[in-house]
Design a protein around this motif. Structure first.
Motif, mmCIF file in Angstrom:
data_model
loop_
_atom_site.group_PDB
_atom_site.id
_atom_site.type_symbol
_atom_site.label_atom_id
_atom_site.label_comp_id
_atom_site.label_asym_id
_atom_site.label_seq_id
_atom_site.Cartn_x
_atom_site.Cartn_y
_atom_site.Cartn_z
ATOM 1 N N PRO A 35 0.967 -1.066 -0.038
ATOM 2 C CA PRO A 35 0.025 0.052 -0.077
ATOM 3 C C PRO A 35 0.874 1.152 0.081
ATOM 4 O O PRO A 35 1.991 1.335 0.489
ATOM 5 N N PHE A 36 0.437 2.352 -0.571
ATOM 6 C CA PHE A 36 1.027 3.632 -0.672
ATOM 7 C C PHE A 36 0.016 4.594 -0.831
ATOM 8 O O PHE A 36 -1.116 4.589 -0.817
ATOM 9 N N ARG B 119 -4.663 7.258 -2.865
ATOM 10 C CA ARG B 119 -3.876 6.164 -2.348
ATOM 11 C C ARG B 119 -3.772 4.972 -3.314
ATOM 12 O O ARG B 119 -4.147 5.287 -4.536
ATOM 13 N N GLY B 120 -3.097 4.080 -3.189
ATOM 14 C CA GLY B 120 -2.608 3.144 -4.154
ATOM 15 C C GLY B 120 -2.225 1.823 -3.468
ATOM 16 O O GLY B 120 -1.822 1.686 -2.389
ATOM 17 N N VAL C 278 -0.316 -1.840 -10.799
ATOM 18 C CA VAL C 278 -0.598 -0.806 -9.680
ATOM 19 C C VAL C 278 -2.021 -0.291 -9.742
ATOM 20 O O VAL C 278 -2.802 -0.262 -10.859
ATOM 21 N N MET C 279 -2.668 0.002 -8.655
ATOM 22 C CA MET C 279 -3.907 0.589 -8.373
ATOM 23 C C MET C 279 -3.566 1.943 -7.842
ATOM 24 O O MET C 279 -3.120 2.216 -6.886
ATOM 25 N N LEU C 280 -4.578 2.757 -8.392
ATOM 26 C CA LEU C 280 -4.714 4.330 -8.144
ATOM 27 C C LEU C 280 -6.388 4.537 -7.659
ATOM 28 O O LEU C 280 -6.941 4.088 -8.225
ATOM 29 N N PHE D 135 3.371 1.674 3.222
ATOM 30 C CA PHE D 135 3.254 1.337 4.542
ATOM 31 C C PHE D 135 3.737 -0.264 4.400
ATOM 32 O O PHE D 135 4.310 -0.513 3.499
ATOM 33 N N GLU D 136 3.233 -0.999 5.575
ATOM 34 C CA GLU D 136 3.732 -2.345 5.652
ATOM 35 C C GLU D 136 2.899 -3.089 4.399
ATOM 36 O O GLU D 136 1.802 -2.964 4.290
ATOM 37 N N SER D 137 3.802 -3.988 3.730
ATOM 38 C CA SER D 137 3.418 -4.841 2.855
ATOM 39 C C SER D 137 2.521 -5.963 3.077
ATOM 40 O O SER D 137 2.630 -6.400 4.467
#
Length: 328
Positions: free
Chosen positions: A15-16, A24-25, A189-191, A265-267
């Protein structure tokens, strides 16, 4: 680069957030999971492509939802690719992996093996289903099959059902890495634009195909510009960057979005996993009478069942099945 370092991000979702935008994505990499999903069946290549795309979407969408139990995608159509079904099981405890399974049902004699895979679905619907477990009301959301890919269907679902502008960029295929047998790899990738408080657009006011909502119906002004900019940057991604294995997800995000302030963030690790069991098969058959069970009994005097997801084979005594059956 060592094999060990590759494993650190294979079969994960990262997540990012883009701190310069309300976006977010997720970045997904599926290696062994995708190989296990597809190796359960001898699918024609175009069915493999649909299942691979659906599995990647499931990993990305499932990790986005605060999930107690299961998220499912179902793509049903009137074409030869009748059904693509996937399940994402959320982690049971912190630090535990999520699990994914997937399968397809199709009419082999109707398939056009030279056609675009998506065209073989025909007219139908794309469904997202959430089951949060015992005592919770299941959720189902549907959108028509639209656009030119399953990714487009998922984008339409989020715009129409959740009013969240969403974008997917996915790729998958057979990888021939040095020192390894040919195997499946996938990445994407997801946005997703974060929701605006109090913002709602009439579902019938869409400017997209068939009057469906698009991101331009939901976002305007600076938010629309930020969303467009992030999508333009995502358009520069190369398939080899999405699929890896030489580029880590974090490196990919810096390359694409360094001016947008990406923060990771944490994978979440992902594994192939199935929830089937003999007890569940018996429970499914508990609605049938002994007469019905007799019709399912083989000449050898047993009832068999095969899991469409993982291929597990079950053999049971017909006398112990159905609502008239006696266990033990």
């Amino acid at each position: 680069m060592t094999i060990g370092s590759q494993i650190a991000w294979d079969d994960t979702v990262l997540p990012f957030q883009l701190d310069q935008s309300d976006i977010r994505g997720r970045v997904v990499r599926l290696d062994g999971v995708l190989e296990q999903v597809l190796s359960q069946h001898s699918y024609p290549p175009l069915i493999e492509a649909l299942v691979a795309e659906a599995a990647l979407l499931t990993a990305l969408i499932g990790q986005t939802v605060k999930l107690r139990w299961k998220l499912s995608l179902q793509i049903r159509g009137n074409g030869p690719a009748r059904l693509i079904a996937t399940d994402y099981y959320g982690p049971t405890d912190d630090g535990q992996p999520a699990r994914i399974r997937a399968y397809a049902s199709y009419d082999a004699d109707r398939l056009d093996l030279t056609a675009d895979p998506f065209s073989q679905i025909g007219t139908g619907y794309f469904a997202v289903m959430l089951d949060q477990g015992e005592g919770m009301v299941p959720y189902q959301g549907f959108t028509p099959i639209a656009g030119g890919s399953l990714s487009s269907c998922a984008e339409t679902y989020f715009a129409q059902s959740e009013q969240l502008p969403t974008r997917f960029s996915l790729t998958f295929g057979q990888s021939a890495e040095p020192g390894r047998a040919t195997h499946w790899r996938g990445g994407g990738v997801m946005l997703q634009h974060m929701p605006k408080a109090g913002m709602s657009v009439a579902a019938e006011a869409g400017s997209g195909e068939g009057g469906l909502l698009t991101h331009s119906d939901i976002l305007g002004g600076e938010e629309g510009e930020s969303w467009t900019r992030a999508n333009v940057l995502l358009d520069t991604v190369e398939e080899i960057e999405l699929i890896g294995p030489q580029v880590t997800p974090a490196e990919l995000l810096v390359r694409l979005f360094h001016e947008e302030g990406p923060r990771v963030f944490e994978s979440q690790p992902i594994r192939f996993g199935c929830s089937c069991s003999e007890d569940k098969v018996r429970n499914t058959m508990s609605i049938y009478s002994q007469k019905d069970i007799e019709k399912m009994t083989t000449p050898e005097g047993i009832v068999t069942a095969d899991c469409q997801f993982c291929g597990a084979h079950y053999e049971m005594d017909p006398k112990t099945l159905g609502f008239e059956g006696k266990n033990g």
